[in-house]
Scaffold this motif. Sequence first.
Motif, PDB file in Angstrom:
ATOM      1  N   ILE A   1       0.853  -1.198   0.000  1.00  0.00           N
ATOM      2  CA  ILE A   1       0.000   0.000   0.000  1.00  0.00           C
ATOM      3  C   ILE A   1       0.881   1.237   0.000  1.00  0.00           C
ATOM      4  N   GLN A   2       0.505   2.233  -0.794  1.00  0.00           N
ATOM      5  CA  GLN A   2       1.176   3.531  -0.719  1.00  0.00           C
ATOM      6  C   GLN A   2       0.174   4.573  -0.234  1.00  0.00           C
ATOM      7  N   ILE A   3       0.546   5.279   0.833  1.00  0.00           N
ATOM      8  CA  ILE A   3      -0.249   6.413   1.299  1.00  0.00           C
ATOM      9  C   ILE A   3       0.394   7.677   0.750  1.00  0.00           C
ATOM     10  N   THR A   4      -0.409   8.514   0.106  1.00  0.00           N
ATOM     11  CA  THR A   4       0.120   9.718  -0.524  1.00  0.00           C
ATOM     12  C   THR A   4      -0.613  10.939   0.025  1.00  0.00           C
ATOM     13  N   PRO A   5      -0.093  11.534   1.105  1.00  0.00           N
ATOM     14  CA  PRO A   5      -0.789  12.651   1.759  1.00  0.00           C
ATOM     15  C   PRO A   5      -0.393  14.017   1.186  1.00  0.00           C
ATOM     16  N   ILE A   6      -0.749  14.250  -0.078  1.00  0.00           N
ATOM     17  CA  ILE A   6      -0.385  15.509  -0.742  1.00  0.00           C
ATOM     18  C   ILE A   6      -1.421  16.586  -0.420  1.00  0.00           C
ATOM     19  N   SER A   7      -0.947  17.766  -0.047  1.00  0.00           N
ATOM     20  CA  SER A   7      -1.833  18.836   0.409  1.00  0.00           C
ATOM     21  C   SER A   7      -2.061  19.925  -0.631  1.00  0.00           C
ATOM     22  N   ILE A   8      -1.240  19.966  -1.692  1.00  0.00           N
ATOM     23  CA  ILE A   8      -1.342  21.040  -2.678  1.00  0.00           C
ATOM     24  C   ILE A   8      -0.663  20.576  -3.961  1.00  0.00           C
ATOM     25  N   GLY A   9      -0.989  21.217  -5.080  1.00  0.00           N
ATOM     26  CA  GLY A   9      -0.338  20.890  -6.345  1.00  0.00           C
ATOM     27  C   GLY A   9      -1.303  21.012  -7.503  1.00  0.00           C
ATOM     28  N   THR A  10      -0.795  20.756  -8.700  1.00  0.00           N
ATOM     29  CA  THR A  10      -1.617  20.740  -9.910  1.00  0.00           C
ATOM     30  C   THR A  10      -1.148  19.576 -10.778  1.00  0.00           C
ATOM     31  N   GLY A  11      -1.822  19.372 -11.901  1.00  0.00           N
ATOM     32  CA  GLY A  11      -1.383  18.351 -12.841  1.00  0.00           C
ATOM     33  C   GLY A  11      -1.555  16.941 -12.307  1.00  0.00           C
ATOM     34  N   THR A  12      -0.630  16.055 -12.688  1.00  0.00           N
ATOM     35  CA  THR A  12      -0.696  14.638 -12.339  1.00  0.00           C
ATOM     36  C   THR A  12       0.569  14.238 -11.595  1.00  0.00           C
ATOM     37  N   LYS A  13       0.411  13.424 -10.575  1.00  0.00           N
ATOM     38  CA  LYS A  13       1.538  13.062  -9.716  1.00  0.00           C
ATOM     39  C   LYS A  13       2.168  11.745 -10.195  1.00  0.00           C
ATOM     40  N   GLY A  14       3.402  11.821 -10.680  1.00  0.00           N
ATOM     41  CA  GLY A  14       4.073  10.665 -11.257  1.00  0.00           C
ATOM     42  C   GLY A  14       4.267   9.523 -10.280  1.00  0.00           C
ATOM     43  N   LYS A  15       4.582   9.829  -9.019  1.00  0.00           N
ATOM     44  CA  LYS A  15       4.812   8.763  -8.038  1.00  0.00           C
ATOM     45  C   LYS A  15       3.531   7.989  -7.733  1.00  0.00           C
ATOM     46  N   VAL A  16       2.383   8.656  -7.864  1.00  0.00           N
ATOM     47  CA  VAL A  16       1.104   7.970  -7.665  1.00  0.00           C
ATOM     48  C   VAL A  16       0.850   7.024  -8.833  1.00  0.00           C
ATOM     49  N   LEU A  17       1.112   7.498 -10.050  1.00  0.00           N
ATOM     50  CA  LEU A  17       0.962   6.634 -11.222  1.00  0.00           C
ATOM     51  C   LEU A  17       1.885   5.423 -11.126  1.00  0.00           C
ATOM     52  N   ASP A  18       3.137   5.647 -10.722  1.00  0.00           N
ATOM     53  CA  ASP A  18       4.081   4.532 -10.566  1.00  0.00           C
ATOM     54  C   ASP A  18       3.529   3.469  -9.623  1.00  0.00           C
ATOM     55  N   ALA A  19       2.987   3.920  -8.489  1.00  0.00           N
ATOM     56  CA  ALA A  19       2.494   2.980  -7.483  1.00  0.00           C
ATOM     57  C   ALA A  19       1.291   2.189  -7.994  1.00  0.00           C
ATOM     58  N   ILE A  20       0.304   2.892  -8.541  1.00  0.00           N
ATOM     59  CA  ILE A  20      -0.904   2.201  -9.007  1.00  0.00           C
ATOM     60  C   ILE A  20      -0.588   1.261 -10.156  1.00  0.00           C
ATOM     61  N   ALA A  21       0.226   1.729 -11.115  1.00  0.00           N
ATOM     62  CA  ALA A  21       0.558   0.901 -12.282  1.00  0.00           C
ATOM     63  C   ALA A  21       1.295  -0.373 -11.885  1.00  0.00           C
TER      64      ALA A  21
END
Length: 399
Positions: A303-323
């Motif tokens: 499991i990866q927990i990604t507690p991001i509080s701000i930003g725009t666009g798409t988060k590459g590390k989230v894509l890496d984890a799910i993929a």
Amino acid sequence: MKIIMISVMTPASENIRGTSALPYHILAGRDEEVEIELYSFNLNNLPDAKVSSVAQELDIKIHILPVPLWYTFLLKFFLFFRIFLKVPVGNHLRLNADQKDTIIRKNPDGIWIYGEELSSVSRQLDVFKRVHTLPDCESLYYYRMLGKRFAMQDRKRYWRSAFMYPKFLNMERRFDTSSNIHYHLVGEADVRFLKEIIPGIQAHFLRHPHYQLADPPKDIAFSPKIKLLIAGQYNLYMQQDADELINCLCSSRCTEDLKEHYVITFLGKGWDTHVRHLEEAGYEVHHIRFAPNYIEEIIKHDIQITPISIGTGTKGKVLDAIANGLLVIGSWYALENIAVEHGVSCLQYRTVDEVISMLRKIYLCPSHYEEIAQSGRKSVLRFHDGELTAQQMFSLLQA
């Protein structure tokens, strides 16, 4: 189809000193009939050997454009002067006469511009069909930042946002809105915000294909003691939610059951205090400050927990984890623009304390959440496919 690409960054398979991975994965996914010749300002400073390697990997020609001396000088020594510029300093970058004439003589079928600040370069080549990949709407980033109370705690970052927001807004309002130019972004909200700034602009949201896959693929089966991962540097983007999450995990009502079922790993710098607090609360905790092979490291976890509080666009590390088959628990910002759905292919929290109840449900019924992780992997592989994104983007040059 022959395309001339002009970029602030030289592409690389992972972001190197800037957002260099997106063009790499689009180029890697393109049809073999699309011939690319790249002119790069190489602001991410890839060495010559790496540039040659990328050119060979992607089967493209790469020309490095010299960065003007005035640009380097301004960045290094004239911070005070830059405050008074109406647009970001990078927006003053242009092709010189010889560079422009060389590109025009090549008579390409289209021009691909990468980097929001190169809108002035785009106007120099307005006789051609163009796609301008931003990839994010920078004014939206600063607009969001200025709306967050926690961002004001860092005075330097707050004043930077206050100065940069109007500069990017001014630049974007001057974007070319001719019929022969399309704008490509990796965020739906980014597209909406840009269209509010410039009604009539041809702006498009395309899924981000920036992820890498382990070989062989990870087997989606949670360990007897489930392995949690928090990946990324501890910084402003994760600070607020991460601090709240660790406080929740360390509270007495959580410690006794969760510490028996989970082992927690931090991957990235800045987490020393959080590691100490969790260890004192009784958790098994590991801290990896740097992983030579990022993908090989993350697939060791469930499991990866990604507690991001701000930003725009798409988060590459989230894509890496799910993929790669990890179940992702994330904030709205973490999962923004990714083709997943809460409870079906990911878990999305509204408030940080919801993560605690999610973790309790997972260890009580792991097989159900393994299926959610599998669904997430299938969705990302289908909708964030590099070939699909490349086809969509290059078709804009034929519209």
